[in-house]
Design a protein around this motif. Structure first.
Motif, PDB file in Angstrom:
ATOM      1  N   GLU A 145     -81.577 -57.933  -0.093  1.00 18.12           N
ATOM      2  CA  GLU A 145     -82.972 -57.484  -0.183  1.00 18.12           C
ATOM      3  C   GLU A 145     -83.815 -58.391  -1.082  1.00 18.12           C
ATOM      4  OE1 GLU A 145     -84.492 -54.896   1.297  1.00 18.12           O
ATOM      5  OE2 GLU A 145     -82.744 -54.124   2.377  1.00 18.12           O
ATOM      6  N   HIS A 146     -83.434 -58.491  -2.337  1.00 18.10           N
ATOM      7  CA  HIS A 146     -84.305 -59.120  -3.333  1.00 18.10           C
ATOM      8  C   HIS A 146     -84.550 -60.599  -3.039  1.00 18.10           C
ATOM      9  CE1 HIS A 146     -86.330 -59.558  -7.156  1.00 18.10           C
ATOM     10  NE2 HIS A 146     -85.523 -60.545  -7.498  1.00 18.10           N
ATOM     11  N   GLY A 147     -83.490 -61.387  -2.920  1.00 17.86           N
ATOM     12  CA  GLY A 147     -83.651 -62.820  -2.712  1.00 17.86           C
ATOM     13  C   GLY A 147     -84.373 -63.182  -1.424  1.00 17.86           C
ATOM     14  N   PRO A 148     -83.969 -62.625  -0.255  1.00 14.64           N
ATOM     15  CA  PRO A 148     -84.689 -62.935   0.982  1.00 14.64           C
ATOM     16  C   PRO A 148     -86.162 -62.512   0.941  1.00 14.64           C
ATOM     17  CG  PRO A 148     -82.514 -62.115   1.505  1.00 14.64           C
ATOM     18  CD  PRO A 148     -82.686 -61.936   0.033  1.00 14.64           C
ATOM     19  N   THR A 149     -86.449 -61.388   0.277  1.00 19.57           N
ATOM     20  CA  THR A 149     -87.845 -60.970   0.129  1.00 19.57           C
ATOM     21  C   THR A 149     -88.615 -61.998  -0.701  1.00 19.57           C
ATOM     22  OG1 THR A 149     -87.302 -58.615   0.306  1.00 19.57           O
ATOM     23  CG2 THR A 149     -89.381 -59.180  -0.768  1.00 19.57           C
ATOM     24  N   GLN A 150     -87.991 -62.488  -1.768  1.00 19.36           N
ATOM     25  CA  GLN A 150     -88.620 -63.528  -2.583  1.00 19.36           C
ATOM     26  C   GLN A 150     -88.907 -64.777  -1.750  1.00 19.36           C
ATOM     27  OE1 GLN A 150     -85.776 -64.005  -5.824  1.00 19.36           O
ATOM     28  NE2 GLN A 150     -87.296 -63.200  -7.247  1.00 19.36           N
ATOM     29  N   ALA A 151     -87.996 -65.100  -0.827  1.00 20.75           N
ATOM     30  CA  ALA A 151     -88.186 -66.287   0.014  1.00 20.75           C
ATOM     31  C   ALA A 151     -89.454 -66.164   0.856  1.00 20.75           C
ATOM     32  CB  ALA A 151     -86.967 -66.492   0.914  1.00 20.75           C
ATOM     33  N   SER A 172     -72.240 -60.621  12.485  1.00 18.28           N
ATOM     34  CA  SER A 172     -72.253 -60.749  11.027  1.00 18.28           C
ATOM     35  C   SER A 172     -73.127 -59.664  10.406  1.00 18.28           C
ATOM     36  CB  SER A 172     -72.770 -62.133  10.617  1.00 18.28           C
ATOM     37  OG  SER A 172     -73.108 -62.156   9.241  1.00 18.28           O
ATOM     38  N   TRP A 173     -72.550 -58.868   9.511  1.00 19.18           N
ATOM     39  CA  TRP A 173     -73.298 -57.812   8.813  1.00 19.18           C
ATOM     40  C   TRP A 173     -74.408 -58.426   7.960  1.00 19.18           C
ATOM     41  CZ3 TRP A 173     -74.049 -56.963   3.572  1.00 19.18           C
ATOM     42  CH2 TRP A 173     -74.585 -55.717   3.218  1.00 19.18           C
ATOM     43  N   ALA A 174     -74.087 -59.502   7.257  1.00 19.31           N
ATOM     44  CA  ALA A 174     -75.087 -60.135   6.391  1.00 19.31           C
ATOM     45  C   ALA A 174     -76.251 -60.679   7.205  1.00 19.31           C
ATOM     46  CB  ALA A 174     -74.445 -61.249   5.566  1.00 19.31           C
ATOM     47  N   ASP A 175     -75.968 -61.252   8.378  1.00 17.62           N
ATOM     48  CA  ASP A 175     -77.033 -61.796   9.216  1.00 17.62           C
ATOM     49  C   ASP A 175     -78.010 -60.696   9.629  1.00 17.62           C
ATOM     50  OD1 ASP A 175     -78.155 -63.993  11.020  1.00 17.62           O
ATOM     51  OD2 ASP A 175     -77.676 -62.459  12.498  1.00 17.62           O
ATOM     52  N   ALA A 176     -77.484 -59.568  10.060  1.00 17.63           N
ATOM     53  CA  ALA A 176     -78.352 -58.467  10.493  1.00 17.63           C
ATOM     54  C   ALA A 176     -79.192 -57.946   9.332  1.00 17.63           C
ATOM     55  CB  ALA A 176     -77.508 -57.344  11.087  1.00 17.63           C
ATOM     56  N   ARG A 177     -78.605 -57.806   8.163  1.00 21.18           N
ATOM     57  CA  ARG A 177     -79.340 -57.275   7.010  1.00 21.18           C
ATOM     58  C   ARG A 177     -80.384 -58.266   6.513  1.00 21.18           C
ATOM     59  NH1 ARG A 177     -76.704 -54.298   9.147  1.00 21.18           N
ATOM     60  NH2 ARG A 177     -75.728 -52.376   8.446  1.00 21.18           N
ATOM     61  N   ARG A 178     -80.055 -59.538   6.520  1.00 20.33           N
ATOM     62  CA  ARG A 178     -81.025 -60.539   6.076  1.00 20.33           C
ATOM     63  C   ARG A 178     -82.233 -60.577   7.014  1.00 20.33           C
ATOM     64  NH1 ARG A 178     -76.377 -65.128   4.682  1.00 20.33           N
ATOM     65  NH2 ARG A 178     -75.599 -64.047   2.813  1.00 20.33           N
ATOM     66  N   PHE A 179     -81.966 -60.504   8.317  1.00 19.39           N
ATOM     67  CA  PHE A 179     -83.082 -60.500   9.259  1.00 19.39           C
ATOM     68  C   PHE A 179     -83.937 -59.257   9.084  1.00 19.39           C
ATOM     69  CE2 PHE A 179     -84.898 -59.124  13.328  1.00 19.39           C
ATOM     70  CZ  PHE A 179     -85.797 -60.157  13.523  1.00 19.39           C
ATOM     71  N   ASP A 180     -83.320 -58.096   8.885  1.00 23.12           N
ATOM     72  CA  ASP A 180     -84.091 -56.869   8.685  1.00 23.12           C
ATOM     73  C   ASP A 180     -85.004 -56.994   7.467  1.00 23.12           C
ATOM     74  OD1 ASP A 180     -82.926 -55.696  10.872  1.00 23.12           O
ATOM     75  OD2 ASP A 180     -81.502 -54.481   9.735  1.00 23.12           O
ATOM     76  N   ILE A 182     -86.137 -59.788   6.031  1.00 25.04           N
ATOM     77  CA  ILE A 182     -87.176 -60.787   6.309  1.00 25.04           C
ATOM     78  C   ILE A 182     -88.226 -60.223   7.248  1.00 25.04           C
ATOM     79  CG2 ILE A 182     -87.566 -62.998   7.476  1.00 25.04           C
ATOM     80  CD1 ILE A 182     -84.808 -63.849   6.284  1.00 25.04           C
ATOM     81  N   SER A 183     -87.799 -59.456   8.240  1.00 20.46           N
ATOM     82  CA  SER A 183     -88.732 -58.847   9.186  1.00 20.46           C
ATOM     83  C   SER A 183     -89.691 -57.889   8.481  1.00 20.46           C
ATOM     84  CB  SER A 183     -87.949 -58.112  10.275  1.00 20.46           C
ATOM     85  OG  SER A 183     -88.825 -57.503  11.193  1.00 20.46           O
ATOM     86  N   ARG A 184     -89.156 -57.056   7.594  1.00 19.53           N
ATOM     87  CA  ARG A 184     -90.015 -56.105   6.865  1.00 19.53           C
ATOM     88  C   ARG A 184     -90.985 -56.844   5.950  1.00 19.53           C
ATOM     89  NH1 ARG A 184     -85.047 -53.457   6.222  1.00 19.53           N
ATOM     90  NH2 ARG A 184     -84.953 -54.123   4.036  1.00 19.53           N
ATOM     91  N   ALA A 185     -90.498 -57.891   5.285  1.00 17.43           N
ATOM     92  CA  ALA A 185     -91.365 -58.642   4.378  1.00 17.43           C
ATOM     93  C   ALA A 185     -92.486 -59.333   5.149  1.00 17.43           C
ATOM     94  CB  ALA A 185     -90.545 -59.666   3.595  1.00 17.43           C
ATOM     95  N   HIS A 189     -96.734 -58.652   4.911  1.00 17.11           N
ATOM     96  CA  HIS A 189     -97.687 -59.717   4.583  1.00 17.11           C
ATOM     97  C   HIS A 189     -98.476 -60.201   5.794  1.00 17.11           C
ATOM     98  CE1 HIS A 189     -96.438 -60.238   0.401  1.00 17.11           C
ATOM     99  NE2 HIS A 189     -95.193 -60.089   0.802  1.00 17.11           N
ATOM    100  N   GLY A 190     -98.266 -59.574   6.945  1.00 15.59           N
ATOM    101  CA  GLY A 190     -98.996 -59.969   8.134  1.00 15.59           C
ATOM    102  C   GLY A 190     -98.612 -61.337   8.652  1.00 15.59           C
ATOM    103  N   ILE A 191     -97.336 -61.692   8.486  1.00 10.36           N
ATOM    104  CA  ILE A 191     -96.835 -63.004   8.897  1.00 10.36           C
ATOM    105  C   ILE A 191     -96.123 -62.881  10.240  1.00 10.36           C
ATOM    106  CG2 ILE A 191     -95.292 -64.902   8.279  1.00 10.36           C
ATOM    107  CD1 ILE A 191     -97.778 -64.578   6.520  1.00 10.36           C
TER     108      ILE A 191
END
Length: 313
Positions: A145-151, A172-180, A182-185, A189-191
């Motif tokens: 959550e924290h690091g990918p959101t910072q990215a 990959s569990w990590a891949d799915a969670r990282r995408f989720d 990033i998608s929310r972030a 921000h309207g990106i």
């Protein structure tokens, strides 16, 4: 216990962590004192255990770092490690879990099998799942959550309006969670976000994703891991797009190579060594029957280097 055995606190501690450093008589006095004071089977604390470690791909430097930490932590108690490399093959992973059931315990690092199959496969053998969360299983995970959101916040601050995510291995569990995350972030921000197809978690996987990233017209790409990010940069350079002038690239993991390449790779630093050491401690607790938390989460942090910059106007 130290007072009852007539030794120092440091000597009493060595009896359970480094028993080979004590004379036989001293070790026996400490263990007997532990028994007299009601400690359950103190000999279990000094018994050598054989621990199975199953990883999806030993060639990935993340798992090399993880294994080094696991081996180092196990060595303090003189425990043995048996390594299994699943090579991103579900059938092999299934067979290796079956083999590891004969050992004292196992660490399942980023298993790819479905949750219910993992739970059914381990049987009664003590285990800890590493870098994946499974309901009902003891797990050590690295924050998604924290690091990918910072990215994403970093890319937004630079002025990017279209970001692509280069996916890792399917399952990959990590891949799915990282995408989720990033998608929310991006939504907050309207990106605009484009998800690229799944590729191997390797430099070649990143090279394979480069044409898709270029075709997406995204001005920044967040990759599943550092290897994919480095492959992306090489592949896009071959297509005539330079980093960070034409495209910003962000990795995840912060392997040693990330800071050694030019431009240095902006990446999300993951606590890989801490994760491996803690997993060993929790597995030894599980073997001894000590209660533990179901999930332990270790934090992540964005490291900014030279692979990210403001997009061209």
């Amino acid at each position: 216990m130290a007072r009852r055995a007539g030794v120092s606190i440091a000597t009493a501690s060595r009896a359970f962590g480094e028993p080979e450093r004590l004379a036989g008589g001293t070790l026996e006095r400490v263990l007997q004192a532990a028994v007299d004071l009601g400690y359950s089977n103190p000999q279990n604390s000094v018994a050598t255990r054989t621990l199975g470690v199953i990883v999806p791909d030993i060639a990935n430097p993340v798992y090399a770092m993880l294994l080094k930490a696991i081996q180092g932590q196990a060595w303090h108690g003189r425990h043995r490690i048996v390594l299994f490399d699943a090579d991103e093959d579900l059938r092999r992973e299934r067979e290796q879990i079956e083999q590891a059931r004969k050992l004292d315990g196992m660490l399942l690092c980023s298993p790819r099998l479905p949750d219910d199959e993992v739970l059914a496969s381990v049987g009664g053998t003590p285990y800890v799942v590493v870098n994946r969360q499974i309901d009902g299983a003891p797990c050590v995970v690295m924050d998604t959550e924290h690091g990918p959101t910072q990215a994403i916040e970093h890319l937004v601050a630079l002025g990017h309006q279209h970001v692509a995510y280069a996916s890792g291995p399917r399952g990959s569990w990590a891949d799915a969670r990282r995408f989720d995350t990033i998608s929310r972030a991006c939504e907050r921000h309207g990106i605009r976000l484009t998800r690229l197809s799944h590729h191997a978690a390797s430099i070649q996987g990143g090279r394979a994703a480069a044409a898709l990233a270029a075709a997406s017209s995204a001005t920044a790409v967040v990759a599943y891991n550092d290897l994919v990010a480095l492959g992306l940069e090489a592949g896009m350079s071959e297509l005539g797009r330079r980093c960070p002038d034409d495209v910003s690239i962000v990795g995840i993991d912060d392997i040693d190579l990330a800071g050694a390449v030019t431009p240095g790779l902006t990446t999300v630093q993951m606590p890989i060594e801490r994760c491996g050491a803690l997993a060993v401690d929790l597995l030894l607790q599980a073997i001894s029957g000590t209660a533990m938390s179901d999930v332990v989460t270790l934090g992540s942090q964005l490291i900014v280097r030279a692979s990210t910059a403001a997009p061209r106007s």
